[in-house]
Design a protein around this motif. Sequence first.
Motif, short mmCIF file in Angstrom:
data_model
loop_
_atom_site.label_atom_id
_atom_site.label_comp_id
_atom_site.label_asym_id
_atom_site.label_seq_id
_atom_site.Cartn_x
_atom_site.Cartn_y
_atom_site.Cartn_z
N TYR A 75 27.14 15.01 31.28
CA TYR A 75 27.95 14.15 32.15
C TYR A 75 27.04 13.32 33.05
CZ TYR A 75 30.91 12.64 35.95
OH TYR A 75 31.55 11.87 36.88
N ASN A 76 27.37 12.06 33.15
CA ASN A 76 26.73 11.20 34.14
C ASN A 76 27.78 10.18 34.58
OD1 ASN A 76 25.20 8.93 35.34
ND2 ASN A 76 23.45 10.19 34.78
N PRO A 77 27.89 9.94 35.90
CA PRO A 77 28.92 8.99 36.35
C PRO A 77 28.74 7.60 35.75
CG PRO A 77 28.00 10.20 38.21
CD PRO A 77 27.15 10.54 37.02
N ASN A 78 27.57 7.30 35.22
CA ASN A 78 27.40 5.95 34.66
C ASN A 78 28.21 5.73 33.38
OD1 ASN A 78 25.85 7.10 32.60
ND2 ASN A 78 23.88 6.42 33.43
N TYR A 79 28.92 6.74 32.92
CA TYR A 79 29.78 6.53 31.74
C TYR A 79 30.89 5.53 32.01
CZ TYR A 79 33.99 9.23 33.06
OH TYR A 79 35.15 9.66 33.65
N ARG A 80 31.18 5.35 33.33
CA ARG A 80 32.26 4.41 33.66
C ARG A 80 31.87 2.97 33.29
NH1 ARG A 80 31.59 4.16 40.23
NH2 ARG A 80 29.37 4.45 40.16
N TYR A 81 30.58 2.67 33.22
CA TYR A 81 30.17 1.33 32.79
C TYR A 81 30.65 1.07 31.36
CZ TYR A 81 27.13 1.21 36.88
OH TYR A 81 26.66 1.23 38.16
N PHE A 82 30.68 2.12 30.57
CA PHE A 82 31.16 1.99 29.19
C PHE A 82 32.65 1.65 29.19
CE2 PHE A 82 32.50 3.65 25.01
CZ PHE A 82 31.50 3.13 24.19
N LEU A 83 33.38 2.29 30.10
CA LEU A 83 34.82 2.04 30.17
C LEU A 83 35.10 0.60 30.63
CD1 LEU A 83 35.99 5.37 31.90
CD2 LEU A 83 35.74 4.90 29.46
N GLN A 84 34.21 0.07 31.49
CA GLN A 84 34.44 -1.26 32.07
C GLN A 84 33.88 -2.40 31.21
OE1 GLN A 84 32.35 -0.60 35.72
NE2 GLN A 84 33.96 0.71 36.60
N ARG A 95 32.53 16.80 28.70
CA ARG A 95 33.50 16.89 27.60
C ARG A 95 34.82 16.20 27.97
NH1 ARG A 95 32.77 20.20 23.09
NH2 ARG A 95 30.59 20.84 22.91
N GLU A 96 35.14 16.19 29.26
CA GLU A 96 36.31 15.43 29.70
C GLU A 96 36.05 13.93 29.53
OE1 GLU A 96 39.44 16.25 31.04
OE2 GLU A 96 38.91 18.14 30.09
N ALA A 97 34.85 13.51 29.92
CA ALA A 97 34.48 12.09 29.80
C ALA A 97 34.52 11.65 28.34
CB ALA A 97 33.09 11.86 30.38
N GLN A 116 37.91 15.49 17.13
CA GLN A 116 38.71 16.44 17.92
C GLN A 116 38.98 15.90 19.32
OE1 GLN A 116 36.50 20.11 17.82
NE2 GLN A 116 36.88 20.37 15.64
N ALA A 117 38.04 15.11 19.83
CA ALA A 117 38.22 14.54 21.18
C ALA A 117 39.15 13.34 21.17
CB ALA A 117 36.86 14.14 21.75
N ILE A 158 44.17 20.01 40.07
CA ILE A 158 42.94 20.21 40.84
C ILE A 158 41.74 19.72 40.04
CG2 ILE A 158 41.43 21.93 41.92
CD1 ILE A 158 43.88 23.61 42.47
N PHE A 159 41.80 19.98 38.75
CA PHE A 159 40.67 19.58 37.93
C PHE A 159 40.53 18.05 37.90
CE2 PHE A 159 38.50 18.61 33.97
CZ PHE A 159 37.33 19.30 34.21
N GLN A 160 41.66 17.38 37.76
CA GLN A 160 41.64 15.91 37.74
C GLN A 160 41.09 15.37 39.06
OE1 GLN A 160 42.19 14.08 35.11
NE2 GLN A 160 41.83 12.17 36.20
#
Lengths: 359, 162
Positions: free
Chosen positions: A74-83, A116-118, A142-143, B68-70
Amino acid sequence: MMRVFQLTNGMMSGDAVSNHVLEIDARLRRWGYNTDIFAEYIAPEMETRVRPDAECADLLKDPNSLLIYHLSIYNPNYRYFLQARGKRILVYHNITPAHFFRGWDARLEMQCVLGREALKELVAVADLSLGDSEYNRQELVQAGAPLEKTGVLPIFLSDFGAQPADAAQLRQLTQKNTTNWLTVGRVVPSKGIHDLIRLFSVYQRAINADAILYIVGSTGMPAYTDALFKLTQSLGVSDRVVFTGRVSDTLLTTYYRAADLYVIASYHEGFCVPAVESMYFGVPVLSRKTTALPETLGDAGILFTHLGYEPVAEMAHLLVSDSEIRDRVIKKQKEQLQTFNSARVENKLRQFIDWVNVR
Amino acid sequence: MKTIENTSQPPLEIRDPSLNSADILRRIESQISRRRAENKYPAVDELQAAWLPLVPDTASVRIDDDYIFQLLKELTVDSYLQEVRFSSSVPMVGWLIVAIRRAWNWMSTRWYVLPVLKQQTRYNEQVIISMYRLLQSNLALQQQIDELRQQLSKLENASGGE
């Protein structure tokens, strides 16, 4: 010509994902693309080639751009991919299931959960999602990735053997006629190092007293490393198990050259670069049959489906002592190595880039 | 492909057809018998009992509190502070404004703002990790309570509902 950007968690030498990013970049440049690499963590040796991730935000507004995002944690920079407004390719290097770190490292555990959420968000917007193994591709599906938008792009491994071994160190490792077991990778619970030490203790105590186990890799999880030290003491093999920590490429080559056997007790591998390195260096591989390992090894190497100490230790002994079995295993491993031939991987990369471009 | 399927022995998979897997497995079994007779192997109990700290067995605890997780996920994204990138839509001189702002930003950011941003990011991260640990702990406790309730119910039934 379309601009192609790659974005990842961190860039450092001796790291498989970083090497893969650089290899992709080199090929894209050769094909005439304007490219840039962005990362959150940039090791000093990479500062001239890699830019801070925040700098990609403006560039990604260009609809005529392509962003390749490498997901390994996980890295917060994944949001650049979303944008990003241009085309998007996700390259998934797998994320270790979080439960392996529970009780050992809360930060890493959470990063794995969030990673894994990202992944679910990333595959939902990607034009193409690539795993570096079929195992990883299946996790993409699966994701939530549409089957037709997935593929397999093995890791580029072209730097193998480029580093010469350290001659003095190699002499030191081989002159005592010890039998050298080797494992390479981060010293973390998912790699099953505790199982490996137990297995090795059976081999060393019952079969071959002159054996040494070299554990080569970063020991960045102190609680687990301390537990392993105590385990070696409990089993009476503390003077036979060597934790080298992270080593230079030259020393890594030296350890491979000095190894008689490579053992993988890992519970989870999305690809396992060291298994391929062992095949390259002609070291027979004895591996747990799990996750992507059977795929990476193909028909080569020897697998164990769960750890029964006596038969697996005896198999290790045959791989070391029976020259006919050893030679055949090494030969098969050399054949399997062709699966990861750079020209093949390059060809696949080109096909994937073209596929995204025409859509 | 041959395997040893004895419950006391693990299956070994030899996939390479050029290897005589049956012969290899037979030799292994023979060696095991011999070394067992000579009492060479350490006892499996000894191996398993060798010291390794107990890791809380919470692998089976699933994160099922979606809300909470979200929230934690969103907090994590927001916890990561970054410097501002300047842009300007002013025609003609916009590039100059951006250049001046970026030059000023470079000076102030590098020596003062960036260390503060990193410190705050680290702090945010620690807060979120602490919350995550509490969430895990809470879920584990909830599971224990559920199990205790079930046991209590069984005991009550066994003692005639008293």
